[in-house]
Design a protein around this motif. Structure first.
Motif, PDB file in Angstrom:
ATOM      1  N   UNK A  84     -17.536  22.237  10.395  1.00 26.33           N
ATOM      2  CA  UNK A  84     -16.584  22.789  11.417  1.00 26.33           C
ATOM      3  C   UNK A  84     -15.325  22.203  11.455  1.00 26.33           C
ATOM      4  N   UNK A  85     -15.217  20.690  11.353  1.00 30.75           N
ATOM      5  CA  UNK A  85     -14.022  20.307  11.614  1.00 30.75           C
ATOM      6  C   UNK A  85     -12.967  20.373  10.359  1.00 30.75           C
ATOM      7  N   UNK A  86     -13.796  20.218   8.996  1.00 29.86           N
ATOM      8  CA  UNK A  86     -12.835  20.490   8.308  1.00 29.86           C
ATOM      9  C   UNK A  86     -12.328  21.672   7.890  1.00 29.86           C
ATOM     10  N   UNK A 139     -17.994  14.860  -0.725  1.00 28.47           N
ATOM     11  CA  UNK A 139     -16.575  14.011  -0.792  1.00 28.47           C
ATOM     12  C   UNK A 139     -15.928  14.032  -2.175  1.00 28.47           C
ATOM     13  N   UNK A 140     -16.832  14.008  -3.218  1.00 27.84           N
ATOM     14  CA  UNK A 140     -16.369  14.347  -4.637  1.00 27.84           C
ATOM     15  C   UNK A 140     -16.102  15.610  -5.056  1.00 27.84           C
ATOM     16  N   UNK A 141     -16.780  16.490  -4.291  1.00 28.55           N
ATOM     17  CA  UNK A 141     -16.403  17.815  -4.559  1.00 28.55           C
ATOM     18  C   UNK A 141     -14.910  18.306  -3.940  1.00 28.55           C
ATOM     19  N   UNK A 142     -14.759  17.980  -2.672  1.00 25.43           N
ATOM     20  CA  UNK A 142     -13.561  17.929  -2.264  1.00 25.43           C
ATOM     21  C   UNK A 142     -12.272  17.384  -2.889  1.00 25.43           C
ATOM     22  N   UNK A 143     -12.682  16.194  -3.166  1.00 19.79           N
ATOM     23  CA  UNK A 143     -11.528  15.327  -4.012  1.00 19.79           C
ATOM     24  C   UNK A 143     -11.327  16.408  -5.312  1.00 19.79           C
ATOM     25  N   UNK A 144     -12.230  16.988  -5.952  1.00 16.13           N
ATOM     26  CA  UNK A 144     -11.947  17.801  -7.136  1.00 16.13           C
ATOM     27  C   UNK A 144     -11.070  18.979  -6.687  1.00 16.13           C
ATOM     28  N   UNK A 183      -5.596  12.987  -0.087  1.00 20.04           N
ATOM     29  CA  UNK A 183      -5.765  14.105   0.593  1.00 20.04           C
ATOM     30  C   UNK A 183      -7.324  14.342   0.964  1.00 20.04           C
ATOM     31  N   UNK A 184      -8.273  14.230  -0.121  1.00 13.99           N
ATOM     32  CA  UNK A 184      -9.614  14.624   0.349  1.00 13.99           C
ATOM     33  C   UNK A 184     -10.119  13.428   1.227  1.00 13.99           C
ATOM     34  N   UNK A 185      -9.917  12.217   0.761  1.00 17.04           N
ATOM     35  CA  UNK A 185     -10.404  10.923   1.701  1.00 17.04           C
ATOM     36  C   UNK A 185      -9.693  11.072   3.149  1.00 17.04           C
ATOM     37  N   UNK A 186      -8.416  11.276   3.117  1.00 15.19           N
ATOM     38  CA  UNK A 186      -7.912  11.446   4.522  1.00 15.19           C
ATOM     39  C   UNK A 186      -8.380  12.570   5.336  1.00 15.19           C
ATOM     40  N   UNK A 187      -8.522  13.589   4.782  1.00 16.62           N
ATOM     41  CA  UNK A 187      -9.002  14.946   5.635  1.00 16.62           C
ATOM     42  C   UNK A 187     -10.550  14.554   6.015  1.00 16.62           C
ATOM     43  N   UNK A 215       0.775  -1.241   0.060  1.00 18.41           N
ATOM     44  CA  UNK A 215       0.014   0.206  -0.004  1.00 18.41           C
ATOM     45  C   UNK A 215       1.013   1.301   0.149  1.00 18.41           C
ATOM     46  N   UNK A 216       0.660   1.959  -1.027  1.00 18.49           N
ATOM     47  CA  UNK A 216       0.990   3.416  -0.965  1.00 18.49           C
ATOM     48  C   UNK A 216       0.563   4.134   0.067  1.00 18.49           C
ATOM     49  N   UNK A 217       1.571   5.344   0.899  1.00 15.99           N
ATOM     50  CA  UNK A 217       0.926   6.200   1.898  1.00 15.99           C
ATOM     51  C   UNK A 217       1.213   7.473   1.336  1.00 15.99           C
ATOM     52  N   UNK A 218       0.604   8.704   1.683  1.00 13.28           N
ATOM     53  CA  UNK A 218       0.889   9.775   1.475  1.00 13.28           C
ATOM     54  C   UNK A 218       0.619  10.802   2.770  1.00 13.28           C
ATOM     55  N   UNK A 219       1.167  11.683   2.923  1.00 13.09           N
ATOM     56  CA  UNK A 219       1.174  12.863   4.044  1.00 13.09           C
ATOM     57  C   UNK A 219      -0.044  13.756   3.458  1.00 13.09           C
ATOM     58  N   UNK A 220      -1.112  13.780   4.092  1.00 14.39           N
ATOM     59  CA  UNK A 220      -2.253  14.364   3.418  1.00 14.39           C
ATOM     60  C   UNK A 220      -2.213  15.732   3.970  1.00 14.39           C
ATOM     61  N   UNK A 221      -1.624  16.016   5.105  1.00 15.57           N
ATOM     62  CA  UNK A 221      -1.694  17.536   5.641  1.00 15.57           C
ATOM     63  C   UNK A 221      -1.317  18.596   4.881  1.00 15.57           C
ATOM     64  N   UNK A 222      -0.160  18.482   4.159  1.00 16.53           N
ATOM     65  CA  UNK A 222       0.327  19.619   3.474  1.00 16.53           C
ATOM     66  C   UNK A 222      -0.536  19.931   2.175  1.00 16.53           C
ATOM     67  N   UNK A 223      -1.189  18.665   1.519  1.00 20.81           N
ATOM     68  CA  UNK A 223      -1.957  18.912   0.489  1.00 20.81           C
ATOM     69  C   UNK A 223      -3.477  19.602   0.630  1.00 20.81           C
TER      70      UNK A 223
END
Length: 257
Positions: free
Chosen positions: A247-249, A199-204, A219-223, A1-9
């Motif tokens: 709020x949390x987003x 989530x689709x909108x955030x992914x875009x 990034x979108x899914x992790x956030x 499995x590939x991993x990414x740091x989502x926070x910067x994105x």
């Protein structure tokens, strides 16, 4: 499995402030717009006047939830998809309710693949059906776990040259050669209208912000998963959860954990 740091994105969404244009159904439009605003993007939603021919070319990213057919016609959806493709605007397809037994609708959704979506996201039943597997959806709900779609997601992504993301208790995302697993979230995401659509909108927005389809989707899914977990930890009902999710987003760039 590939991993990414989502926070910067995720932070890049607010830094770049993308204009994200979408067609979605009237049930999901409000939450989709608020999710984009919470992340720092600027939304426009709908097929008003000549928006379908101008906004996809001028926007930074586009998403199409095919349940937009509830209020927009097929020509509008095809125009947006075609214009985004021709302009090189990244766009996300959410094939909601594909495989639920509406054959004419399913055929139309599949016709949008002609315009090469940058990413496709949905639940397991939808994506298995869109990839040509057995249709098992029950309305807009899945009848199988996201893990059952891992093979289909990877093969489908490789076959059509896009990123495919399946949502569930664990999300799985693939570009045809890599698979990324995103755990977390909250079961109330399945009990709030439009949560998957948003989530689709955030992914875009995230794909534009990162400049990479798979990374942006992760990034979108992790956030989303972390925001849902944090919202769930401080709420009890589904209504308060939906508000807390937004709020949390909006607060995720302050999270240090």
């Amino acid at each position: 499995m590939t991993t990414y740091d989502w926070k910067q994105g995720y932070a890049r969404i607010a830094e770049r402030g993308p204009f994200v244009y979408g067609l979605t159904n009237y049930i999901a439009a409000n939450l989709s717009a608020n999710v984009l605003l919470a992340a720092g993007a600027g939304p426009a939603i709908g097929a008003a006047s000549d928006w379908t021919t101008t906004f996809p070319a001028g926007a930074n990213a586009v998403w199409i939830n095919t349940a937009a057919l509830m209020s927009s016609d097929e020509d509008s959806l095809r125009t947006v998809a075609r214009t985004a493709h021709q302009a090189g605007t990244p766009w996300v397809l959410d094939p909601v309710a594909v495989g639920a037994g509406a054959a004419k609708y399913d055929d139309f959704v599949r016709s949008l693949l002609e315009f090469r979506p940058t990413a496709i996201r949905g639940n397991a039943s939808e994506l298995i059906a869109l990839a040509g597997g057995a249709a098992t959806g029950k309305g807009v709900e899945t009848t199988v776990d996201s893990s059952a779609a891992i093979t289909a997601v990877g093969e489908f992504a490789a076959r059509i040259g896009t990123v495919v993301a399946v949502s569930g208790p664990v999300d799985y995302l693939s570009d045809g050669s890599r698979i990324v697993e995103v755990p977390g979230g909250d079961v109330r995401l399945t009990r709030v209208t439009g949560a998957g659509c948003a989530l689709g909108a955030l992914t875009a927005a995230a794909i534009f912000a990162t400049g990479d389809a798979l990374q942006g989707a992760v990034v979108a899914h992790s956030a989303y998963a972390l925001a849902a977990e944090r919202a769930g930890a401080r709420t009890k009902g589904t209504g308060s959860f939906a508000v807390a999710l937004v709020d949390e987003l909006s607060l995720l760039n302050e999270v240090t954990e």
